[in-house]
Design a protein around this motif. Sequence first.
Motif, PDB file in Angstrom:
ATOM      1  N   ASP A 354     -12.637 -15.367 -10.246  1.00  0.00           N
ATOM      2  CA  ASP A 354     -13.818 -15.651  -9.338  1.00  0.00           C
ATOM      3  C   ASP A 354     -13.883 -14.946  -7.978  1.00  0.00           C
ATOM      4  OD1 ASP A 354     -11.806 -16.979  -8.156  1.00  0.00           O
ATOM      5  OD2 ASP A 354     -12.500 -18.905  -7.830  1.00  0.00           O
ATOM      6  N   ASP A 355     -13.164 -13.882  -7.860  1.00  0.00           N
ATOM      7  CA  ASP A 355     -12.966 -13.098  -6.687  1.00  0.00           C
ATOM      8  C   ASP A 355     -13.512 -11.527  -7.015  1.00  0.00           C
ATOM      9  OD1 ASP A 355     -12.609 -12.170  -4.126  1.00  0.00           O
ATOM     10  OD2 ASP A 355     -10.561 -12.944  -4.017  1.00  0.00           O
ATOM     11  N   GLY A 356     -12.550 -10.794  -6.934  1.00  0.00           N
ATOM     12  CA  GLY A 356     -12.557  -9.354  -7.193  1.00  0.00           C
ATOM     13  C   GLY A 356     -12.915  -8.517  -6.019  1.00  0.00           C
ATOM     14  N   VAL A 357     -13.046  -9.175  -4.782  1.00  0.00           N
ATOM     15  CA  VAL A 357     -12.792  -8.199  -3.418  1.00  0.00           C
ATOM     16  C   VAL A 357     -11.535  -8.105  -3.184  1.00  0.00           C
ATOM     17  CG1 VAL A 357     -13.337  -8.298  -1.201  1.00  0.00           C
ATOM     18  CG2 VAL A 357     -14.883  -9.522  -2.635  1.00  0.00           C
ATOM     19  N   LEU A 358     -11.085  -6.649  -3.182  1.00  0.00           N
ATOM     20  CA  LEU A 358      -9.978  -6.150  -2.774  1.00  0.00           C
ATOM     21  C   LEU A 358      -9.631  -6.157  -1.464  1.00  0.00           C
ATOM     22  CD1 LEU A 358      -6.993  -4.487  -3.435  1.00  0.00           C
ATOM     23  CD2 LEU A 358      -8.506  -2.542  -2.805  1.00  0.00           C
ATOM     24  N   ARG A 359      -8.464  -6.942  -0.942  1.00  0.00           N
ATOM     25  CA  ARG A 359      -8.197  -7.280   0.362  1.00  0.00           C
ATOM     26  C   ARG A 359      -6.520  -6.655   0.626  1.00  0.00           C
ATOM     27  NH1 ARG A 359     -10.596 -11.471  -1.522  1.00  0.00           N
ATOM     28  NH2 ARG A 359     -12.536 -12.426  -0.506  1.00  0.00           N
ATOM     29  N   LEU A 360      -6.432  -5.594   1.281  1.00  0.00           N
ATOM     30  CA  LEU A 360      -5.052  -5.146   1.472  1.00  0.00           C
ATOM     31  C   LEU A 360      -4.809  -5.442   3.096  1.00  0.00           C
ATOM     32  CD1 LEU A 360      -5.301  -1.881  -0.202  1.00  0.00           C
ATOM     33  CD2 LEU A 360      -3.842  -3.472  -0.744  1.00  0.00           C
ATOM     34  N   VAL A 361      -3.712  -5.936   3.161  1.00  0.00           N
ATOM     35  CA  VAL A 361      -3.237  -5.963   4.640  1.00  0.00           C
ATOM     36  C   VAL A 361      -1.834  -5.227   4.808  1.00  0.00           C
ATOM     37  CG1 VAL A 361      -2.358  -7.698   6.271  1.00  0.00           C
ATOM     38  CG2 VAL A 361      -4.009  -8.456   4.749  1.00  0.00           C
ATOM     39  N   VAL A 362      -1.648  -4.267   5.388  1.00  0.00           N
ATOM     40  CA  VAL A 362      -0.576  -3.484   5.594  1.00  0.00           C
ATOM     41  C   VAL A 362       0.146  -3.849   7.199  1.00  0.00           C
ATOM     42  CG1 VAL A 362       0.394  -0.961   5.894  1.00  0.00           C
ATOM     43  CG2 VAL A 362      -1.510  -1.724   4.294  1.00  0.00           C
ATOM     44  N   GLN A 363       1.415  -4.236   7.104  1.00  0.00           N
ATOM     45  CA  GLN A 363       1.815  -4.958   8.259  1.00  0.00           C
ATOM     46  C   GLN A 363       3.045  -3.816   8.765  1.00  0.00           C
ATOM     47  OE1 GLN A 363       1.008  -9.424   8.696  1.00  0.00           O
ATOM     48  NE2 GLN A 363       2.231  -9.157   7.256  1.00  0.00           N
ATOM     49  N   ALA A 364       3.411  -2.534   8.220  1.00  0.00           N
ATOM     50  CA  ALA A 364       4.231  -1.833   8.496  1.00  0.00           C
ATOM     51  C   ALA A 364       3.925  -0.567   8.452  1.00  0.00           C
ATOM     52  CB  ALA A 364       5.650  -2.119   7.865  1.00  0.00           C
ATOM     53  N   ASP A 365       4.498   0.346   9.126  1.00  0.00           N
ATOM     54  CA  ASP A 365       4.317   1.906   8.885  1.00  0.00           C
ATOM     55  C   ASP A 365       4.963   2.368   7.673  1.00  0.00           C
ATOM     56  OD1 ASP A 365       2.882   2.178  11.200  1.00  0.00           O
ATOM     57  OD2 ASP A 365       4.784   2.648  12.485  1.00  0.00           O
ATOM     58  N   GLY A 366       4.558   3.467   7.174  1.00  0.00           N
ATOM     59  CA  GLY A 366       5.206   4.134   6.035  1.00  0.00           C
ATOM     60  C   GLY A 366       4.573   3.676   4.855  1.00  0.00           C
ATOM     61  N   ALA A 367       3.607   3.075   4.644  1.00  0.00           N
ATOM     62  CA  ALA A 367       3.004   2.516   3.149  1.00  0.00           C
ATOM     63  C   ALA A 367       1.932   3.747   2.813  1.00  0.00           C
ATOM     64  CB  ALA A 367       2.193   1.318   3.299  1.00  0.00           C
ATOM     65  N   GLY A 368       2.661   4.218   1.510  1.00  0.00           N
ATOM     66  CA  GLY A 368       1.627   5.390   0.945  1.00  0.00           C
ATOM     67  C   GLY A 368       1.023   4.847  -0.177  1.00  0.00           C
ATOM     68  N   PRO A 369       0.277   5.696  -0.936  1.00  0.00           N
ATOM     69  CA  PRO A 369      -0.330   5.449  -2.143  1.00  0.00           C
ATOM     70  C   PRO A 369       0.524   4.648  -3.231  1.00  0.00           C
ATOM     71  CG  PRO A 369      -0.936   7.629  -1.443  1.00  0.00           C
ATOM     72  CD  PRO A 369       0.045   7.091  -0.555  1.00  0.00           C
ATOM     73  N   ALA A 370       1.602   5.089  -3.504  1.00  0.00           N
ATOM     74  CA  ALA A 370       2.424   4.278  -4.540  1.00  0.00           C
ATOM     75  C   ALA A 370       2.872   2.832  -4.124  1.00  0.00           C
ATOM     76  CB  ALA A 370       3.874   5.211  -4.723  1.00  0.00           C
ATOM     77  N   ASP A 371       2.888   2.802  -2.729  1.00  0.00           N
ATOM     78  CA  ASP A 371       3.238   1.356  -2.335  1.00  0.00           C
ATOM     79  C   ASP A 371       2.152   0.359  -2.325  1.00  0.00           C
ATOM     80  OD1 ASP A 371       6.112   2.065  -0.966  1.00  0.00           O
ATOM     81  OD2 ASP A 371       4.579   3.398   0.100  1.00  0.00           O
ATOM     82  N   LEU A 372       0.985   0.944  -2.209  1.00  0.00           N
ATOM     83  CA  LEU A 372      -0.058   0.087  -2.408  1.00  0.00           C
ATOM     84  C   LEU A 372      -0.546  -0.104  -3.675  1.00  0.00           C
ATOM     85  CD1 LEU A 372      -2.807   1.972   0.132  1.00  0.00           C
ATOM     86  CD2 LEU A 372      -1.290   0.137   0.695  1.00  0.00           C
ATOM     87  N   PHE A 373      -0.360   0.783  -4.702  1.00  0.00           N
ATOM     88  CA  PHE A 373      -0.661   0.486  -6.090  1.00  0.00           C
ATOM     89  C   PHE A 373       0.378  -0.319  -6.475  1.00  0.00           C
ATOM     90  CE2 PHE A 373      -1.295   1.612 -10.352  1.00  0.00           C
ATOM     91  CZ  PHE A 373      -2.586   1.349 -10.579  1.00  0.00           C
ATOM     92  N   GLY A 374       1.551  -0.227  -6.045  1.00  0.00           N
ATOM     93  CA  GLY A 374       2.574  -1.332  -6.745  1.00  0.00           C
ATOM     94  C   GLY A 374       2.557  -2.656  -6.238  1.00  0.00           C
ATOM     95  N   ALA A 375       2.064  -2.691  -5.158  1.00  0.00           N
ATOM     96  CA  ALA A 375       1.833  -4.073  -4.495  1.00  0.00           C
ATOM     97  C   ALA A 375       0.455  -4.653  -5.278  1.00  0.00           C
ATOM     98  CB  ALA A 375       1.026  -3.963  -3.072  1.00  0.00           C
ATOM     99  N   VAL A 376      -0.583  -3.910  -5.905  1.00  0.00           N
ATOM    100  CA  VAL A 376      -1.672  -4.390  -6.395  1.00  0.00           C
ATOM    101  C   VAL A 376      -1.261  -4.812  -7.724  1.00  0.00           C
ATOM    102  CG1 VAL A 376      -3.743  -3.746  -7.540  1.00  0.00           C
ATOM    103  CG2 VAL A 376      -3.542  -3.020  -5.359  1.00  0.00           C
TER     104      VAL A 376
END
Length: 460
Positions: A354-376
């Motif tokens: 019932d959502d579908g809105v991507l919300r990303l909160v990055v709270q530290a330096d060094g987060a790259g594409p692989a870190d974001l995709f892995g978190a998803v």
Amino acid sequence: MSTPLVAGLDLGSTGVKILVADESGAEVLIRQLPTPWRAGAAGTTTMEAADLVQTVRELFELVAADLGELRGGDARIGAVAVSGMGESGVVLGPDGGAIAPAIAWFDPRGAEQVEALPPSIREEFAGRTGLPLGVQVSVIKLLHLRDQGLDLTGARWLNLPEFVVAALGGEQAAEYSLSSRTGLLDQDTGAPWPELLAHLGVTPDFLPPFVDAGTPLGAADAAWLPAAFVGARLTVAGHDHLVSAVSTGEFPDDRYHVSMGTAEVLLRVLDAPLPFEARERLADWLINCVRHVVPGKWVLVAGVKTGLLMRRTLQLVGVNDRAGRDALDAAVMEQPYEGVLQAGDVQVSGARNDDGVLRLVVQADGAGPADLFGAVLRHGNDELALLVEAMDREVPPATSALLTGGWASMRSVQRARAEVLAGVRVSDRSQDTAYGAAVFAARLLEAAPTTTDARAHRPA
């Protein structure tokens, strides 16, 4: 004259695909074009009926040209079966023409209409329809269109695959698995829910006669058809995720079929519908209990919008092609499943159905594409684990899972889902839904060439 081929057409949320197979079931060719959505403000998404027909026409023309080169000028398609997404459809006016655009299943409109439902309908909705009450179901979008001034007098609703079959020249019919997605079908009676029809302001013939998936619905005779398709027998194969399961042949009751498209769906096959009260409990977790494309069978359908979130993550990090996706997949696999950042450095939400809105909160330096995709991926697992728990309370736990669909080819996706699902293996087909539709098409050629009156399937 060469042996007729068969075609499965899949109206997907991202692409419209067609798969042609020969008499042995071997794939001959696959073609795809983008689904012709029109994006509006705040996530609103629609499709003009004419745009969908034009996309199908272009696909058929591409296939006809390819077949001419591969099989010669006498190659022809003997049968076409159409599958596709649920919830989205076309309203036809009394003259048979579309009077409103199709609204996407993931379009956010309809909250006001949900709140305005009579208490008796709100209270019984999940138990009667097997669906959670929310803006995704077709009837809520129809109520929105009505409230915006659309006159439904003498109108008729066709789910998208049903509309395409009719546009090709076939009979209008309401296939059970697609009708189960509308919110208008009472799962126990197999007929429209009278109280909800009355609230919408329509009569039972707002829906065409009901049929099972695979019912013969005439022959293709639209004026724009390439010669290779003229005369092809037509049928509606049904809701895409369920058709994908049929593509595998025999499907054990203790297996999850995991269809990974824009929506990720876990599907369990049942021999009978669960009771009213169980459907209510499952709806609290946004899990459906509805009719299968196999007559006499029902399914549990648990969905999350992980594919939508993964797609938006790729776009966010600048990945727009297969090579970029493969490189990102490899980068994620170089990390452990839990990632290399500290817990909480990247927070993700939005996968609930019932959502579908991507919300990303990055709270530290060094987060790259692989870190974001892995978190998803991990967020998707968290949501799937909740759904599995809810289903396990109603039916015996599944002992295996088959991953299908476009995202299933990524090794990082396979590794992630093996964390929450038992006995995971991956389909070796690139287009399970289109192939499943082709299976339905092949059955039309196996059947005796008789004309079926769809009205005979109307429940009493």
